[in-house]
Structure formats: structure tokens, C-alpha cells
Write a protein that holds these residues in place. Structure first.
Motif, PDB file in Angstrom:
ATOM      1  N   LYS A  91      37.328  35.434  26.666  1.00  0.00           N
ATOM      2  CA  LYS A  91      37.351  36.019  27.883  1.00  0.00           C
ATOM      3  C   LYS A  91      38.863  35.916  28.409  1.00  0.00           C
ATOM      4  CE  LYS A  91      34.755  37.133  31.516  1.00  0.00           C
ATOM      5  NZ  LYS A  91      34.223  38.438  31.838  1.00  0.00           N
ATOM      6  N   GLU A  95      40.688  39.651  29.286  1.00  0.00           N
ATOM      7  CA  GLU A  95      41.075  39.879  30.620  1.00  0.00           C
ATOM      8  C   GLU A  95      42.650  39.915  30.643  1.00  0.00           C
ATOM      9  OE1 GLU A  95      39.477  40.643  33.125  1.00  0.00           O
ATOM     10  OE2 GLU A  95      37.229  40.064  32.317  1.00  0.00           O
ATOM     11  N   ASN A  98      43.428  43.281  28.964  1.00  0.00           N
ATOM     12  CA  ASN A  98      43.059  44.523  29.658  1.00  0.00           C
ATOM     13  C   ASN A  98      44.126  44.647  30.635  1.00  0.00           C
ATOM     14  OD1 ASN A  98      41.139  46.433  30.147  1.00  0.00           O
ATOM     15  ND2 ASN A  98      40.047  45.234  31.984  1.00  0.00           N
ATOM     16  N   ARG A  99      44.651  43.670  31.109  1.00  0.00           N
ATOM     17  CA  ARG A  99      45.887  43.954  32.042  1.00  0.00           C
ATOM     18  C   ARG A  99      47.273  44.212  31.462  1.00  0.00           C
ATOM     19  NH1 ARG A  99      41.565  41.570  34.125  1.00  0.00           N
ATOM     20  NH2 ARG A  99      40.810  42.053  36.232  1.00  0.00           N
ATOM     21  N   LEU A 122      41.417  36.409  37.357  1.00  0.00           N
ATOM     22  CA  LEU A 122      40.780  35.233  36.535  1.00  0.00           C
ATOM     23  C   LEU A 122      39.560  34.324  36.827  1.00  0.00           C
ATOM     24  CD1 LEU A 122      43.948  34.515  34.663  1.00  0.00           C
ATOM     25  CD2 LEU A 122      42.180  35.710  33.611  1.00  0.00           C
ATOM     26  N   CYS A 125      36.346  35.976  37.578  1.00  0.00           N
ATOM     27  CA  CYS A 125      35.730  35.964  36.161  1.00  0.00           C
ATOM     28  C   CYS A 125      35.165  34.896  35.636  1.00  0.00           C
ATOM     29  CB  CYS A 125      36.725  36.409  35.088  1.00  0.00           C
ATOM     30  SG  CYS A 125      37.381  38.193  35.133  1.00  0.00           S
TER      31      CYS A 125
END
Length: 153
Positions: A91, A95, A98-99, A122, A125
Motif C-alpha cells: 500500500k 501510494e 502513484n504520486r 497516506l 489510506c
């Protein structure tokens, strides 16, 4: 002073007999080909890094007798995560990736330069990031600089 190559790294030697001057290189500057800096002793330093390898903490850029000029990567505010299991690791990496956030590792901690929107994302999430002052010296992957683009989903 102009330097064009790394001579060696101080981790390989005994510093007791050396007069050390430091040049601070920020984590995002380690791959730059040309830098202009001021050492901690006030010496102007031009760095021409033509071999393309990233500078590292402790790299010796110049030596004359017992005097050396050494790369120091300063501390900066970071987002730190300590994944407790593979799900959290996945995860976190998803994340961050993805950024396009640069990701660093130190022991069991994953770190990225501090960014409040990323910190909040974060947390949202379900992860447990915290803010800490760190030296970003061990990149995980190839994208040190980060970048952004838009998706049309």
C-alpha cells in the motif's frame, strides 16, 4: 576550487588524522552534473560530475595533504512509514509511486521528503506516517526527483 571526480569515500578510512571540510549537497542535487556550493569553511566549490553517478554521503571530492573536502547530505523533514506487514508495504509503495514521490529506505523505515498533502493522503489510506528529520541517502528505485502528470480516467 573545481572538482571533477570522487576520490574515495570516508567510510573506507580513519578520519582522525584528517582536517575535514564539508560541502552540503541536498538529496535532490546528488545526481546533478554541475553544482556550485560553499563549503562549511567558506570555500567556493564547483562540482562537475561528468561520470553520471550520484554523489554519496562521505564522498571525498578533494584532498591535499591531510585536508579533505567531503560530501554531506543534510537532514530534511520527511514522511516516514514503518510497514508492519506486506499489505502495508504494498500500500505504501503503491501510494508513493502513484504520486511519483521519491522513496528512500533506512532499515525498516520508508521515507520521502515531507509534503503535507501526501501525508494526509497516506493517513486517509489507513497508513500511519509520521514526520521526522532524516538524511535521504539510500534511494529505492530510480526516480530521485519525482515528477507529476495528470491521468484522464
Amino acid at each position: 576550487m573545481i572538482v571533477e571526480r570522487v576520490l574515495y569515500n570516508i567510510k573506507d578510512i580513519d578520519l582522525e588524522k584528517l582536517e575535514v571540510d564539508f560541502v552540503d549537497i541536498e538529496w535532490y542535487e546528488v545526481q546533478k552534473k554541475i553544482l556550485r556550493k560553499l563549503s562549511s569553511n567558506g570555500i567556493e566549490v564547483g562540482i562537475r560530475n561528468s561520470n553520471g553517478e550520484a554523489l554519496k554521503e562521505g564522498d571525498v571530492l578533494w584532498q591535499e595533504g591531510n585536508k579533505v573536502l567531503v560530501v554531506r547530505i543534510p537532514y530534511c523533514d520527511c514522511i516516514v512509514l514503518k510497514p508492519q506487514n506486506m499489505y502495508e508495504m504494498g500500500k505504501t509503495c503503491y501510494e508513493m509511486g502513484n504520486r511519483h514521490a521519491p522513496l528512500f529506505i533506512d532499515g525498516d523505515e520508508l521515507m520521502t521528503p515531507y509534503d503535507e498533502p501526501l501525508m494526509q493522503a497516506l493517513i486517509k489510506c489507513g497508513l500511519s506516517p509520521y514526520k521526522k528529520s532524516c538524511k535521504l541517502t539510500t534511494p529505492l528505485g530510480g526516480n530521485l526527483h519525482g515528477y507529476s502528470h495528470s491521468h484522464s480516467h
